[in-house]
Write a protein that holds these residues in place. Structure first.
Motif, PDB file in Angstrom:
ATOM      1  N   ARG A   1      -0.444  -4.229  -3.620  1.00 46.89           N
ATOM      2  CA  ARG A   1       1.097  -3.823  -4.199  1.00 46.89           C
ATOM      3  C   ARG A   1       1.654  -4.774  -4.981  1.00 46.89           C
ATOM      4  NH1 ARG A   1       5.016  -2.627   0.456  1.00 46.89           N
ATOM      5  NH2 ARG A   1       5.319  -4.772  -0.012  1.00 46.89           N
TER       6      ARG A   1
ATOM      7  N   ASP B   1       8.969   1.726  -2.042  1.00 45.32           N
ATOM      8  CA  ASP B   1       8.331   2.321  -3.123  1.00 45.32           C
ATOM      9  C   ASP B   1       8.907   3.857  -3.303  1.00 45.32           C
ATOM     10  OD1 ASP B   1       5.435   1.609  -3.765  1.00 45.32           O
ATOM     11  OD2 ASP B   1       5.771   3.670  -4.046  1.00 45.32           O
TER      12      ASP B   1
ATOM     13  N   ARG C   1      -0.120  -4.845  -8.226  1.00 42.69           N
ATOM     14  CA  ARG C   1       0.250  -3.787  -9.120  1.00 42.69           C
ATOM     15  C   ARG C   1       1.681  -3.987  -9.635  1.00 42.69           C
ATOM     16  NH1 ARG C   1       1.800   1.231  -5.677  1.00 42.69           N
ATOM     17  NH2 ARG C   1       3.799   0.054  -5.906  1.00 42.69           N
ATOM     18  N   ASP C   2       2.718  -4.441  -8.902  1.00 44.69           N
ATOM     19  CA  ASP C   2       3.895  -4.270  -9.549  1.00 44.69           C
ATOM     20  C   ASP C   2       4.123  -5.369 -10.390  1.00 44.69           C
ATOM     21  OD1 ASP C   2       4.681  -2.162  -7.571  1.00 44.69           O
ATOM     22  OD2 ASP C   2       5.664  -3.393  -6.371  1.00 44.69           O
TER      23      ASP C   2
ATOM     24  N   ALA D   1       0.835  -0.779   3.999  1.00 43.26           N
ATOM     25  CA  ALA D   1       1.898  -0.743   3.058  1.00 43.26           C
ATOM     26  C   ALA D   1       3.060   0.045   3.293  1.00 43.26           C
ATOM     27  CB  ALA D   1       1.362  -0.044   1.678  1.00 43.26           C
TER      28      ALA D   1
ATOM     29  N   CYS E   1       2.560 -11.605  -1.109  1.00 45.18           N
ATOM     30  CA  CYS E   1       2.787 -11.244  -2.597  1.00 45.18           C
ATOM     31  C   CYS E   1       2.722 -12.512  -3.278  1.00 45.18           C
ATOM     32  CB  CYS E   1       4.302 -10.818  -2.428  1.00 45.18           C
ATOM     33  SG  CYS E   1       5.665 -12.009  -1.944  1.00 45.18           S
TER      34      CYS E   1
END
Ligand SMILES: Nc1ncnc2c1ncn2[C@@H]1O[C@H](COP(=O)(O)OP(=O)(O)O)[C@@H](O)[C@H]1O
Ligand SMILES: [Mg+2]
Length: 261
Positions: A216, A146, A219-220, A255, A182
């Motif tokens: 995460r 990040d 979001r990405d 994270a 993920c």
């Protein structure tokens, strides 16, 4: 082209395959009509992956191991092909709220696997030791973190982050965890979860390990980072579908820990 181990070649014969470019681990993935061959560096994670897939049969929808061979520093894992598509597939990701709902369902499925006879440990004692190995061998891919993690106001370098993680351990809960939850590692078909992949880091750990990576990744995959953008969508919708008020400190901690993997 690289010669496959005899045991694997005997099963596959001359079947044509496609290559898949989605993984981050550097593994080579060959997609056959009904099987997948994952060729990875023969390390602890690869070995664990084959063992955990076998242990998870009947507990979670995961590929069945058809054969596994180790040769020339590589592991050749031949498994069945999961039905459905990845949660980040273009046919699925357009409906971000639906993806958040499915991801919450996936987390519930994984975190409710019975751990009473699970031999795989992935708590902070284990994970921080693995992270220390990555830092000491210079294996942390800082380019792939990040932007705020190693920036002014953040951490100087991976060693600095590791020290902070070692000194700020949260109180841990224990559940079965995926370890890399993920969107590309979760499959869906007909509005339900059809399977899980990439389980080399799975084991008994804090569910926030999975919550942090899932949030995460959601979001990405919805803010344009990986191409697709769903304007106005907030990845925190995941927690609404999970029915929890997230512990923000733990989300941040796990994270950050994942930055060293
Ligand atoms: N058994 C399988 N069934 C269907 N697709 C698979 C299978 N194994 C791998 N893939 C595809 O290849 C991609 C990368 O595989 P994965 O095991 O996640 O490797 P990496 O460790 O590089 O992320 C997955 O996201 C998925 O699209
Ligand atoms: Mg993967």
């Amino acid at each position: 082209m690289e010669r496959l181990p005899e045991k694997i070649r005997k099963i596959l014969g001359p079947t044509p395959f496609e290559r898949d470019g989605i993984g981050m681990s550097g593994a080579e993935i060959r997609l056959y009509p009904e099987a997948v061959l994952k060729i990875a560096r023969d390390d602890d994670t690869a070995r664990r992956e084959a063992d955990i897939l076998a242990w998870l049969r009947g507990r979670l929808p995961v590929p069945e191991v058809l054969a596994c061979a180790r040769e020339g520093g590589r592991q050749y894992l031949l498994m069945t092909r999961l039905p459905g598509t990845m949660l980040c597939h273009s046919a699925v990701i357009g409906d971000a709220a639906n993806v958040a709902r499915l991801l919450a369902r996936a987390l519930e499925m994984v975190n409710s696997v019975n751990i009473s006879d699970c031999p795989y440990m992935a708590g902070l004692d284990v994970e921080l030791a693995v992270a220390r190995g990555h830092v000491e061998r210079g294996e942390v891919d800082v380019e792939n973190t990040d932007p705020a993690t190693f920036a002014p106001g953040g951490f100087r370098d991976p060693e600095h982050l590791l020290t902070w993680l070692e000194e700020n351990r949260p109180r841990e809960e224990a559940a079965f965890t995926h370890g890399d939850m993920c969107l590309p590692n979760v499959f869906t078909e007909n509005g339900a979860i059809s399977g899980f992949l990439d389980l080399g880091g799975a084991g008994v750990g804090d569910p926030y390990r999975d919550y942090a990576i899932a949030r995460r990744s959601l979001r990405d995959n919805t803010d344009g980072h990986h191409g697709h953008a769903s304007p106005g969508f907030d990845a925190d919708a995941l927690f609404k579908y999970l029915g929890i008020t997230p512990d923000r400190e733990k989300i941040r901690y796990f994270a950050l820990l994942d930055e060293l993997f």
